[in-house]
Scaffold this active site. Structure first.
Site, PDB file in Angstrom:
ATOM      1  CD  GLU A 288      18.478  54.647  88.953  1.00 31.80           C
ATOM      2  OE1 GLU A 288      19.400  53.829  89.121  1.00 31.80           O
ATOM      3  OE2 GLU A 288      17.269  54.370  89.160  1.00 31.80           O
TER       4      GLU A 288
ATOM      5  CB  SER B 166      25.159  47.836  89.942  1.00 31.82           C
ATOM      6  OG  SER B 166      26.398  48.473  89.653  1.00 31.82           O
TER       7      SER B 166
ATOM      8  CD  GLU C 275      19.588  50.080  83.321  1.00 30.92           C
ATOM      9  OE1 GLU C 275      19.625  48.922  83.769  1.00 30.92           O
ATOM     10  OE2 GLU C 275      19.928  51.075  83.996  1.00 30.92           O
TER      11      GLU C 275
END
EC number: 2.1.2.11
Length: 265
Positions: A116, A47, A183
């Protein structure tokens, strides 16, 4: 007495008994500050591409970027567990490439890595964990797939998608992951995932039923230009910075700075 270093065992023992609090940090001073605030884990997230480097998404963040920021965070010698995101295309190409990338992150100071994905990266997670690299999984919304998703959209709203998230959670646990970031899924699904696995779940935008929560630091302190709807702002640091710098600029232009206490004659 100095508090004990947070380890993987700390996370595992917290399952069902103590809520875990994680936050992102990308450099030495913020890592030191959030650690002093008592977080259990610091995520050096990709991020940083959006909140530090100004990109539209996380896809342009490189392994070199991540290694540099992990090293900066690690120099703060935090009590919190340091987890590093594995950037886009450092693990999707297979276990061998993933191991090389993870080795660089661990040498820089990461104590765990976070790729991920779910079932499709089980071979990667198995290889990493069997080689001694702790893995935190990441299911639900995968920001690195923003192009195929068509944006940052909630995942798991229909029955098929819910089954996929649950399947991913169980597969990652079986592959050796010690925790899961969940998430942007419905809170009911996050609850179901949390009850279905024995490892701790860390929610972001997925409700209160996980074993912990994680947010991006810049969203918490008011530095993000467009924070997501699920983030809560606890301070307006942007206003403090603007005000402080504006005062400095004014004093320089008015000849009020520096004053004698700030220099030697």
């Amino acid at each position: 007495m100095e508090k004990r270093k947070v380890t993987i065992r700390h996370f595992l023992e917290a399952k069902g008994s103590r809520k875990l609090a994680m936050v992102t940090a990308y450099d030495y001073p913020t890592a030191r500050l959030v650690d002093e605030a008592g977080v259990d884990g610091i995520l050096v997230g990709d991020s940083l591409g959006m909140v530090v480097l100004g990109y539209e998404n996380t896809l342009r963040v490189t392994l070199r970027d991540m290694v540099a920021h992990v090293a900066a965070v690690a120099r703060a010698r935090p009590r919190a567990l340091v987890v590093a995101d594995m950037p886009f295309m450092t693990y999707e190409t297979g276990p061998r490439d993933a191991l090389r990338a993870a080795a660089k992150l661990v040498r820089a100071g990461a104590e765990a890595v976070k790729p991920e994905g779910g079932v499709e990266i089980v071979d990667v997670v198995e290889k990493l964990t069997k080689t001694g690299v702790p893995v935190m999984g990441h299911i639900g919304l995968n920001p690195q797939r923003v192009l195929t998703l068509g944006g940052f959209r909630m995942v798991g709203k229909d029955e098929e998608a819910r089954r996929k998230v649950l399947e991913d959670a169980k597969a990652l646990q079986e592959a050796g992951a010690f925790a899961l970031v969940v998430e942007f899924v419905p809170a009911s699904l996050a609850k179901e995932v949390t009850e279905a696995v024995k490892i701790p779940t860390i929610c972001i935008g997925a409700g209160p039923h996980c074993d912990g929560q994680i947010l991006v630091l810049h969203d918490i302190i008011g530095l993000s230009e467009k924070p997501p709807s699920f983030a809560k702002r606890y301070a307006d640091v942007a206003s403090i910075i603007r005000e402080a710098v504006a005062k400095y600029v004014a004093e320089v232009r008015e000849g009020k700075f520096p004053t004698p206490e700030h220099y030697r004659p």
